[in-house]
Motif scaffolding. Structure first.
Motif, PDB file in Angstrom:
ATOM      1  N   TYR A 163     -37.167  -7.485  73.037  1.00  0.00           N
ATOM      2  CA  TYR A 163     -38.227  -7.556  72.036  1.00  0.00           C
ATOM      3  C   TYR A 163     -38.484  -6.159  71.488  1.00  0.00           C
ATOM      4  N   PHE A 164     -38.789  -6.081  70.190  1.00  0.00           N
ATOM      5  CA  PHE A 164     -38.991  -4.793  69.533  1.00  0.00           C
ATOM      6  C   PHE A 164     -40.432  -4.661  69.049  1.00  0.00           C
ATOM      7  N   THR A 165     -40.933  -3.454  69.082  1.00  0.00           N
ATOM      8  CA  THR A 165     -42.321  -3.173  68.731  1.00  0.00           C
ATOM      9  C   THR A 165     -42.586  -3.498  67.262  1.00  0.00           C
ATOM     10  N   PRO A 166     -43.649  -4.226  66.966  1.00  0.00           N
ATOM     11  CA  PRO A 166     -43.979  -4.528  65.567  1.00  0.00           C
ATOM     12  C   PRO A 166     -44.338  -3.257  64.805  1.00  0.00           C
ATOM     13  N   GLY A 167     -44.063  -3.277  63.515  1.00  0.00           N
ATOM     14  CA  GLY A 167     -44.529  -2.219  62.633  1.00  0.00           C
ATOM     15  C   GLY A 167     -43.730  -0.939  62.646  1.00  0.00           C
ATOM     16  N   ILE A 168     -42.575  -0.924  63.332  1.00  0.00           N
ATOM     17  CA  ILE A 168     -41.740   0.282  63.330  1.00  0.00           C
ATOM     18  C   ILE A 168     -40.438  -0.012  62.602  1.00  0.00           C
ATOM     19  N   SER A 169     -39.696   1.038  62.326  1.00  0.00           N
ATOM     20  CA  SER A 169     -38.402   0.863  61.680  1.00  0.00           C
ATOM     21  C   SER A 169     -37.503  -0.027  62.534  1.00  0.00           C
ATOM     22  N   LEU A 204     -41.811  18.228  57.471  1.00  0.00           N
ATOM     23  CA  LEU A 204     -40.946  17.850  56.352  1.00  0.00           C
ATOM     24  C   LEU A 204     -39.728  17.080  56.854  1.00  0.00           C
ATOM     25  N   VAL A 205     -39.102  17.586  57.895  1.00  0.00           N
ATOM     26  CA  VAL A 205     -37.947  16.889  58.480  1.00  0.00           C
ATOM     27  C   VAL A 205     -38.370  15.520  59.008  1.00  0.00           C
ATOM     28  N   ASP A 206     -39.519  15.462  59.674  1.00  0.00           N
ATOM     29  CA  ASP A 206     -40.015  14.177  60.182  1.00  0.00           C
ATOM     30  C   ASP A 206     -40.187  13.171  59.055  1.00  0.00           C
ATOM     31  N   ALA A 207     -40.723  13.615  57.935  1.00  0.00           N
ATOM     32  CA  ALA A 207     -40.957  12.715  56.803  1.00  0.00           C
ATOM     33  C   ALA A 207     -39.639  12.180  56.260  1.00  0.00           C
ATOM     34  N   ALA A 208     -38.628  13.028  56.174  1.00  0.00           N
ATOM     35  CA  ALA A 208     -37.321  12.584  55.680  1.00  0.00           C
ATOM     36  C   ALA A 208     -36.681  11.597  56.645  1.00  0.00           C
ATOM     37  N   ILE A 209     -36.818  11.854  57.961  1.00  0.00           N
ATOM     38  CA  ILE A 209     -36.278  10.916  58.951  1.00  0.00           C
ATOM     39  C   ILE A 209     -36.986   9.572  58.841  1.00  0.00           C
ATOM     40  N   ASP A 210     -38.304   9.596  58.745  1.00  0.00           N
ATOM     41  CA  ASP A 210     -39.065   8.345  58.623  1.00  0.00           C
ATOM     42  C   ASP A 210     -38.638   7.570  57.383  1.00  0.00           C
ATOM     43  N   ALA A 211     -38.448   8.268  56.280  1.00  0.00           N
ATOM     44  CA  ALA A 211     -38.029   7.591  55.051  1.00  0.00           C
ATOM     45  C   ALA A 211     -36.663   6.948  55.216  1.00  0.00           C
ATOM     46  N   ALA A 212     -35.749   7.638  55.893  1.00  0.00           N
ATOM     47  CA  ALA A 212     -34.423   7.074  56.121  1.00  0.00           C
ATOM     48  C   ALA A 212     -34.485   5.853  57.029  1.00  0.00           C
TER      49      ALA A 212
END
Length: 660
Positions: free
Chosen positions: A218-224, A575-583
């Motif tokens: 099972y995978f956590t809701p609301g994450i990538s 900034l790097v975190d934001a780019a990773i999250d977007a990907a």
């Protein structure tokens, strides 16, 4: 060829990933599964109507393999991968040389140094190659089942069920079950690397054994949804019974280890001298399409040496038979001995289709003086790639700029289009120069002399501006009178050429008035010091990327930056975190590519590494008793995977005296 996915209750189009065969990319976790006739049978969800997804009539995808966007290159009834020789003979030995030491055959322990190839015994639900590389090696981001014959998941990827092959066996003859997978998953969480365990716990809150050969995650809701199915599909299968019997754990180094289910098993171990793996004659999966044309050697032998000079001489003498060369000096000048001239040893340049590993001189961003970007820039200006390449490396390398070098994801020029729009959406996280200036590239230097005087003057000004003034003794100190001292940790087992390059770099840094020490330590000390981040500079590497995966967070993300072994700089950048999250949250390949290009740009801007060089080819030398497919797949050289042994050539080598 398009794969067939069976879906309930209705079909829905899933965005098609671009073909990766035209890209030079990092291999991803991937394995293959043959879809069994069991697809015609009722699924677990159908037999257990309480499942929320089933009750709600949610779309369920049933498949024999997995890719994030849903398309697979190989059909359900594939016979073998296109790049292998399905008629490759089985037999013979391949032997390799390794520089260093080992004190354990437990590759997943947090302590000690594991022996080379000690992961080779273990398989996962979605299989991999003998060195952990992706299978298949000719496409990116696709997996086909090995221990699992099929899997199913809801369209939103909230969970996945793996249906395991009941015929799978460990090398001791006991069955591989869902209980073993659950045990291995939990052991990694309880005793594995903290950065890994923390990340997985947040994403995978529950695992359920449905029966002996069926397991659900099972995978956590609301994450990538990225890397969730891949993650659990790649857990190595260890024998729960063996661990319970021995009381072993991941917090110790051991020479006796859990039996694996893979094609090879340990034959003998002579600590710091030799490891021999032999083919398991009763390997359960030998005839699977996944394995046709693969795992062709009867024996794999590893010989250990104290340094690369001893290793090379041993190769010339025939003590081992296959060598991947990384030393440009040896490649340019060292292969002119009689066995090469006679043809007994064959040398080849084979195209490498994967982006090069981002290697270089890494700054420990936790080191007080290196927190100042100007100091890092000054130290970088002391590295002269052009002189190094021409004078020490025979002009064989190119200079690396990007973390996705020579791929479509490499940031170039100023950002535009989708990448620019994404960066602008990050608001104040993005420095203005990232939006208005070209992606950062390494400085240039004169190839005429080691010390480029123009770069020396720039470096001097940067250090002055950073508050490190030159004293009467020529050394730099800050306002408190503290000396600018830099420790460069270096593995003494490295090649002589690499050692020479770094010695020249240190000499240049010293001319800036910096008190710098190149501390050469043995492989064991090096590993221990690296784990503790006991250095200011270290020669190391990160991972290249062609797709989004949560491994990006372990390497480049802030959350585990303080302790991740995969982030030697300790990089922590919003900034790097934001780019990773977007990907990770991209819903189309186009959006993913824009985010990964922005990530490459952001990583280069953060300037936590002095990039060095890369080689677009595999340099290999081997005794002429091996064969390989005419076309090497883009993501793996595969000498332990799909090369094979030619008995007639081997006999001729021995008859001539080239090999004993």
């Amino acid at each position: 060829m398009m794969s067939r996915h069976h879906r309930r209750p209705q079909a829905r189009a899933i965005a098609k990933a671009r073909s990766a065969t035209s890209q030079r990319g990092l291999w991803a976790a991937g394995l293959t599964v043959l879809l069994a006739l069991g697809l015609a049978l009722p699924t677990w969800a159908e037999n257990h109507g309480s499942d929320a997804d089933s009750a709600a009539g949610a779309e369920i995808i049933e498949t024999y393999g997995y890719s994030f966007y849903g398309d697979l290159s190989y059909p359900e009834d594939y016979k073998n991968f296109s790049y292998v020789n399905p008629d490759a003979p089985k037999g013979g030995e391949i032997s390799l040389g390794v520089v260093g030491t080992f004190d354990s055959m437990h590759p997943y322990t947090r302590k000690g140094r594991a022996g080379a190839l000690s992961t080779i015994m273990y398989e996962s639900l979605l299989g991999e190659g003998p060195t952990g590389a992706a299978v298949p090696a000719d496409v990116y981001g696709e997996s086909y089942g090995l221990l699992a014959e099929r899997l199913e998941y809801d369209a939103e990827k909230n969970w996945v069920i793996f249906y395991m092959r009941p015929e799978a066996r460990f090398s001791d003859g006991t069955p591989v079950t869902a209980h073993d997978i659950e045990f291995s998953h939990n052991l990694l969480l309880d005793e594995g690397l903290k950065s890994y365990a923390d990340a997985v716990r947040q994403r995978i809150p529950k695992v359920e054994v449905i029966d002996d050969h069926t397991i659900k995650f099972y995978f956590t809701p609301g994450i990538s949804r990225r890397s969730l199915i891949d993650q659990v599909g790649g857990v190595p299968a260890w024998s729960k019974a063996w661990y319970e019997k021995t009381g072993a754990g991941l917090d110790e180094s051991r020479l006796d280890v859990s039996p694996g289910s893979g094609p090879y098993m340990i034959d003998s171990v002579d600590v710091n001298r030799r490891i021999v793996y032999k083919r398991n004659p009763d390997y359960w999966g030998a005839d699977l399409p996944f394995n046709v044309g693969r795992n062709n050697f009867d024996q794999i032998r590893i010989e250990y040496f104290g340094d690369d000079t001893a290793s090379f001489e041993a190769f010339k003498a025939g003590e081992y038979t296959f060598r991947r060369e990384t030393d440009s000096r040896k490649w340019a000048t060292g292969y002119d001995f009689p066995k090469v001239e006679s043809g007994a040893i064959k040398i080849e340049n084979l195209i490498d289709g994967a982006p090069p590993a981002p290697s270089g001189i890494v700054f420990n961003l936790g080191s007080e003086p290196l927190k100042d970007r100007r100091v890092r820039q000054a130290l970088a200006l002391a590295f002269n790639f052009e002189w190094t390449n021409e004078s020490l490396q025979y002009g064989l390398f190119s200079q690396r700029a990007s973390f996705t070098q020579d791929t479509e994801l490499m940031a170039t020029g100023v950002p535009e289009g989708d990448e620019l729009a994404l960066l602008e959406s990050f608001g104040d996280l993005v420095p203005q120069e990232v939006l208005t200036e070209p992606a950062l590239v390494p400085h240039t230097s004169s190839p005429e002399r080691l010390l480029d005087r123009g770069n020396l003057r720039k470096a001097m000004r940067l250090l002055d501006d950073a508050g490190w003034a030159v004293g009467d003794d020529g050394m730099r100190r800050n306002a408190q009178g503290e000396l600018l001292s830099i420790n460069f940790l270096f593995n003494s087992a490295a090649s002589g050429t690499l050692s020479g390059v770094m010695e020249n770099y240190v000499s240049n840094v010293g001319k800036l008035g910096v008190d710098i020490t190149l501390e050469k330590v043995d492989a064991s000390q090096y590993t221990s010091r690296e784990r503790d981040r006991d250095y200011d500079l270290v020669y190391d590497q990160y991972g290249a990327f062609l797709g989004a995966g949560t491994g990006l967070m372990q390497q480049y993300g802030s959350e585990t930056a303080a302790f991740s072994l995969f982030n030697p700089a300790g990089l922590a950048s919003p900034l790097v975190d934001a780019a990773i999250d977007a990907a990770l949250n991209a819903e189309t390949r186009e959006a993913e590519e824009a985010a990964l290009m922005a990530l490459d740009r952001a990583l280069r801007y953060e300037f936590f590494m002095i990039p060095v060089w890369y080689n677009p080819n595999h340099w290999v030398a081997y005794y002429d008793q091996y064969e390989h497919p005419e076309t090497i797949p883009p993501f793996e050289l595969g000498y332990l995977d799909f090369w094979w042994y030619d008995q007639e050539k081997a006999d001729a080598l021995r008859a001539s005296g080239a090999l004993r």
